[in-house]
Design an enzyme around this catalytic site. Structure first.
Site, short mmCIF file in Angstrom:
data_model
loop_
_atom_site.label_atom_id
_atom_site.label_comp_id
_atom_site.label_asym_id
_atom_site.label_seq_id
_atom_site.Cartn_x
_atom_site.Cartn_y
_atom_site.Cartn_z
N HIS A 1 -1.92 1.47 4.22
CA HIS A 1 -1.11 0.83 3.51
C HIS A 1 0.21 1.35 3.61
O HIS A 1 1.36 0.67 3.73
CB HIS A 1 -1.55 0.47 1.99
CG HIS A 1 -2.86 0.12 2.01
ND1 HIS A 1 -3.69 0.49 0.87
CD2 HIS A 1 -3.63 -0.58 2.62
CE1 HIS A 1 -4.87 -0.26 1.11
NE2 HIS A 1 -4.93 -0.77 2.20
N ASP B 1 2.11 -4.57 -1.70
CA ASP B 1 1.42 -4.64 -0.55
C ASP B 1 0.18 -5.43 -0.94
O ASP B 1 -0.02 -5.85 -2.20
CB ASP B 1 1.00 -3.21 0.03
CG ASP B 1 -0.04 -2.44 -0.89
OD1 ASP B 1 -0.66 -3.02 -1.72
OD2 ASP B 1 -0.06 -1.24 -0.65
#
Ligand code: UDP
Length: 487
Positions: A18, A115
């Site tokens: 991520h 995210d």
């Protein structure tokens, strides 16, 4: 930092997979689109690779990296807690420190990007009157499945993996039951509910950004934008802004490996790695070692101690190689027999540096989306060896739609891949006189160029990013006007 610039805050969940694309998004917004950017990183603990990535001295001007205090979730999880639930809990617990960090900012962000695990923080974006976006660090196909999962939940009876027919996703390629993402494997687990919730929350944003591009996933993107059923669920604009990939790393302690690569013939080395956390079983490690040896191809293998069963990890060491490299569970004498053709790197390697090296010609990968993009962006064909998350979908797409990979006949998560099959796949990907390699190599080169074009000024992803910013400014202007009228 100047206060006249549009300020975007980006919230990253823990993990290299991520952090890498979030950082690249931040850098692009700051350097190509003139924004002031603050990346807020949620951590539990940072690995050395993460710390290197988060080193503030390497950040460009107008990009600030702020690590939120590590969250303690020990009382909220148990050894059976699965990864989506774990990340959801971490992100939930980080909300108070996120709020404090935003409060303390002199120049408050106007845009808030999270995210794929951060959508519960949208309520904080509302408090601070920020526009809100999701950045899905994976494909448009995966995004479509995530958003559509709550509909499948009503339509499909029984476990998804037990279905006889592929799961239809309006306007997109159907998903084979065996390819569904990990949280869809057990519909009784909390992971499944967290995943569905996440999919529903995406549509509460002002837009969905994805690490993909028009030419790569035209069909799924069109479905997300135009398909009547899909549209009624997605509701918000979608923006493909990729491929955002990690730049070439500094050599660090791996200069010997790079010197070795320098001495190998062009495109003769296969790179073997399973991402930041992928680990094989002991039996599979042995088969992979034999497969590589039988193929007689040159290799670089990032090796991790094998795991047994679910979650638990055990170390099987059969001694050390001539240079002291741990050879966890490798066949006896493997390192000695292969030391002229192969290098085993324990735990971690500078992946982009390796994939961009002229002597590397193939990548045996777990198909994490960052690894996939790094391979494609360097025109390197792959052996798709999916292990977890959405990697089975990625592997299918790479082999069947994009034509840049070969895949084992049976998924490695179902059955040990035997040495003979590994040897065959390595040969197909690496031998230049083989039909398979030529075609895959050509396709990989095409994708490399189309990704580069998408990001260049005037390219589809560049324009898509401009569109997000312009629309956002427009929205803000209108809301200011409205406020002024109301006063
Ligand atoms: N990575 C690396 N060296 C390694 C293993 C991984 O630099 O030895 C990097 C890799 O380049 C990629 C990221 O870690 O950027 C892994 O992300 P990916 O999405 O491929 O997989 P994940 O780790 O999330 O499963």
């Amino acid at each position: 930092m100047e206060s006249t610039k549009l300020h975007a805050a980006i919230l990253s969940s823990p993990g290299m997979g991520h952090l890498v694309p979030v950082l690249e998004l931040g850098k692009r917004l700051a350097t190509h689109h003139g924004l002031e950017v603050t990346i807020l990183v949620v951590t539990t603990h940072s690995s050395p690779a993460e710390s290197q990535l988060l080193d503030p001295s390497t950040a460009p001007k107008h990009l600030r990296i702020l690590q939120l205090p590590p969250v303690d979730i020990s009382s909220l999880v148990n050894p059976d807690t699965k990864i989506v639930t774990l990340l959801a809990i971490i992100m939930r617990q980080a909300r108070p420190s996120l709020r404090s960090a935003l409060c303390a900012m002199e120049h408050r962000p106007a845009m808030f990007i999270v995210d794929l695990f951060g959508s519960e923080a949208f309520e904080i974006a509302n408090e601070f009157n920020m526009s809100k976006y999701v950045f899905v660090t994976s494909t448009a196909w995966f995004t479509a499945l995530t958003i559509y999962c709550h509909v499948l939940d009503k339509e499909v009876e029984g476990e998804y993996v037990d279905q006889n027919e592929p799961l239809s996703l309006p306007g997109c390629k159907p998903v084979r039951p065996e390819d569904v993402v990990d949280p869809m494997l057990d519909r009784t687990n909390q992971d499944y509910y967290e995943y569905m919730r996440i999919g529903v929350e995406y549509s509460l944003s002002d837009g969905i950004l994805m690490n993909t591009w028009e030419d790569l996933e035209g069909t799924s993107l069109k479905a997300l934008r135009d398909h009547k059923i899909m549209r009624s669920i997605v509701k918000v604009p979608v923006y493909p802004i990729g491929p955002l990939t990690k730049p070439v790393e500094p050599a660090g302690p791996n200069s010997e490996l790079l010197e070795w690569l320098d001495k190998q013939p062009s495109e003769s080395v296969i790179y073997v790695s399973f991402g930041s956390g992928g680990t094989l079983s002991a039996e599979q490690t042995i088969e992979l070692a034999w497969g590589l040896e039988l193929s007689q191809q040159r290799f670089v293998w990032v090796l991790r101690p094998p795991i047994e069963g679910h979650g638990g990890s055990s170390f099987f060491t059969s001694g050390s190689g001539p240079d002291g490299t741990p050879d966890y569970c490798l066949p006896d004498g493997f390192l000695t027999r292969t030391h002229n053709v192969g290098v085993v790197v324990p735990l971690w390697a500078p992946q982009v540096k390796i994939l961009s090296h002229p002597s590397v010609g193939g990548f045996l990968s777990h198909c994490g989306w960052n690894s996939t993009l790094e391979s494609v962006s360097n025109g390197v064909p792959m052996i798709a060896w999916p292990l977890y998350a959405e990697q089975r979908m990625n592997a299918t797409m790479l082999e069947e739609e994009l034509g840049v990979a070969v895949k084992p006949k049976v998924l490695p998560t179902k059955k040990v891949v035997r040495r003979e099959e590994i040897e065959e796949m390595v040969t197909i990907v690496m031998e230049s006189n083989k039909h398979g390699r030529k075609e895959m190599k050509e396709r990989a080169k095409e994708l490399k160029n189309s990704g580069k074009n998408a990001l260049s000024k005037g390219g589809s992803s560049y324009k898509s990013m401009c569109e997000v910013i312009n629309k956002d400014c427009q929205l803000r202007l209108e809301s200011h006007k409205l406020q002024a009228l109301q006063q």
